[in-house]
Design an enzyme around this catalytic site. Structure first.
Site, PDB file in Angstrom:
ATOM      1  N   LYS A   1      36.629 -19.491  23.277  1.00  0.00           N
ATOM      2  CA  LYS A   1      38.176 -19.094  22.919  1.00  0.00           C
ATOM      3  C   LYS A   1      38.274 -18.047  22.318  1.00  0.00           C
ATOM      4  O   LYS A   1      37.410 -17.453  21.459  1.00  0.00           O
ATOM      5  CB  LYS A   1      38.763 -20.494  22.019  1.00  0.00           C
ATOM      6  CG  LYS A   1      40.065 -20.592  22.171  1.00  0.00           C
ATOM      7  CD  LYS A   1      40.604 -20.982  23.405  1.00  0.00           C
ATOM      8  CE  LYS A   1      42.070 -21.829  23.290  1.00  0.00           C
ATOM      9  NZ  LYS A   1      42.011 -22.498  24.263  1.00  0.00           N
TER      10      LYS A   1
HETATM   11  N1  GLU Z   1      43.940 -21.983  27.646  1.00  0.00           N
HETATM   12  C1  GLU Z   1      43.819 -23.044  28.607  1.00  0.00           C
HETATM   13  C2  GLU Z   1      43.028 -24.141  27.858  1.00  0.00           C
HETATM   14  O1  GLU Z   1      43.039 -24.298  26.691  1.00  0.00           O
HETATM   15  C3  GLU Z   1      43.326 -22.293  29.830  1.00  0.00           C
HETATM   16  C4  GLU Z   1      41.792 -21.928  29.595  1.00  0.00           C
HETATM   17  C5  GLU Z   1      41.179 -21.233  30.888  1.00  0.00           C
HETATM   18  O2  GLU Z   1      41.985 -21.151  31.912  1.00  0.00           O
HETATM   19  O3  GLU Z   1      39.991 -20.542  30.834  1.00  0.00           O
HETATM   20  O4  GLU Z   1      42.750 -25.046  28.563  1.00  0.00           O
END
Ligand code: GLU
Length: 441
Positions: free
Chosen positions: A127
């Site tokens: 993240k």
């Molecule tokens: N931000 C989204 C999540 O927390 C998507 C992450 C992604 O598509 O890599 O799942």
């Protein structure tokens, strides 16, 4: 193959002591890892795997300057936490938020590892974040900071190594700037594949049909799989939402199309309620034009406290972490808590709700539709293919229903709640791969 190292049950506190790490019961990362380690004990997860998952592999922090429209300069702080890449490249969103902290990014990265393992994607978890208030910046300023952030992350991200995506405060435009910046740095022979650096891109620039609504669509598929088992018919349900951004507004529209009725919404601008139901499309238009739900004329303004105590069948947090705490949980009158956001419920609130007989559908299952369609986008980019929305939806449905069924099966087998079952299912996969690959050297 290394011999399995099984250990007796071990709390997060014991693991953190062993790692000589600081802990605090109210800290989100500590709470989340505690919950993961509880599930680890249900499946006798080897000690070395518990240790490896208790800390991210890499925690990258960058600082860079960028110029504001008025000519002044500011220094910005960016993060990328790469939690684990056992199952494949690191994967996870980039969040733009003014209160973001390292521990929050670590938590979200850990949840990505769990999410990708649960739905069987060939990805690890990561993240990223940028500490800004995107609502307070102009499009040109946002473009400059996004390009500088991408440049500052440099080779810490890559289409085969770590693939960012949208999250709270970012969108397809943010991803287009990231991809364009990265492509500019890429060698000429790799420019075509370099667009796979991010997912959630605009459709015209290598994005996937169905990606924007994917997280909410995944929530709906999970509900369709889980609710009949607890005697609930989705088409007759009332629901409330925290957050009316991408996930919240799409969930409202998709659930409304299934016959369910939106009763109340809370967001950063206020809370609204209507006993006759709120039209999801009209509210989406209002939020697009004004920036929030406050002032929506077809519903009445209510207090935050009244929002939490509004009786509904499905209560759906679709915003930030820890928006359901014990005080909120005491007020809540719902049958099912549907975690569309990441980590929206504190452990005390969860305990209280479970004791009250509320079914809690955990985040790593409910909201994994987003990263699943991200995977479909990445795959289309690699194959130079373009799939129709119906194909994306059908494949997403297969993945979500399979994951939901696995969680139900694990819950029955281990006699545990659905959150523990989701973590246990993910951890069983991770443990199996560690036992096959071994740990280097
Ligand atoms: N931000 C989204 C999540 O927390 C998507 C992450 C992604 O598509 O890599 O799942």
């Amino acid at each position: 193959m290394n011999p399995p190292q099984t250990t007796p049950r071990q709390s997060a506190r014991e693991i953190f002591d062993e790692l000589e790490e600081y802990y605090d019961e109210d800290n989100l990362y500590y709470q989340t890892i505690s919950s993961v380690l509880e599930a680890a004990d249900l499946i006798d997860l080897p000690h070395n795997v518990k240790l490896m998952l208790s800390q991210p592999k890499n925690e990258i922090m960058v600082h860079f300057p960028a110029q504001m429209d008025d000519g002044s300069w500011q220094l910005f702080k960016g993060y990328r936490v790469q939690h684990n890449n056992l199952l494949g490249p690191y994967k996870g969103g980039m969040r733009y938020h003014h209160t973001i902290k390292l521990d929050e990014v670590k938590t979200l990265a850990l949840l990505m590892t769990m999410k990708c393992a649960l739905v069987r994607l060939p990805y690890g978890g990561a993240k990223g974040a940028l500490k800004i208030d995107p609502r307070a910046m102009s499009p040109r300023e946002l473009e400059r900071v996004t390009r500088r952030l991408t440049a500052a992350l440099g080779n810490n991200i890559g289409p085969d190594y770590d693939i960012p995506a949208p999250d709270v405060g970012t969108n397809a435009q943010t991803m287009a700037w990231m991809a364009d910046t990265y492509i500019n740095f890429a060698e000429s022979s790799r420019k075509v594949t370099a667009r796979g650096i991010v997912t959630g891109k605009p459709l015209e620039f290598g994005g996937s049909a169905g990606r924007e609504k994917a997280t909410a669509q995944g929530v709906v598929f999970v509900l369709e799989t889980m609710l009949p088992g607890i005697g609930i018919d989705l088409s007759t349900q009332d629901f409330s939402l925290i957050g009316y951004g991408n996930v919240g507004s799409w969930a409202a529209r998709l659930l409304q199309a299934k016959g369910a009725r939106l009763r109340a919404v809370l967001d950063h601008t206020g809370a609204i309620f209507s006993k006759n139901g709120i039209d999801a499309e009209q509210l989406a238009t209002h939020v697009r034009e004004t920036g929030g739900v406050a002032g929506y004329s077809e519903a009445q303004a209510i207090t935050e406290s009244d929002f939490y105590s509004t009786p509904v069948d499905l209560f759906i947090p679709a915003a930030l972490e820890q928006m359901v705490d014990l005080e909120h949980a005491k007020k809540m009158q719902c049958k099912v808590l549907v975690e569309a956001a990441n980590a929206p419920t504190t452990p005390n609130a969860e305990k209280h709700l479970l004791n009250k007989g509320v079914e809690v559908l955990p985040a790593i299952l409910c909201n994994s539709g987003g990263v699943t369609v991200s995977y479909f986008e990445w795959k289309q980019n690699r194959l130079s293919e373009t799939w129709d929305e119906s194909v994306v939806d059908e494949r997403l449905k297969t993945v979500m229903c399979r994951a939901a069924e696995c969680v139900l099966e694990t819950a029955a087998r281990l006699d545990c709640n659905l959150r523990q079952a989701s973590y246990a299912t993910a951890l069983e996969r991770i443990a199996k791969v560690y036992s096959m690959r071994g740990v280097f050297p």
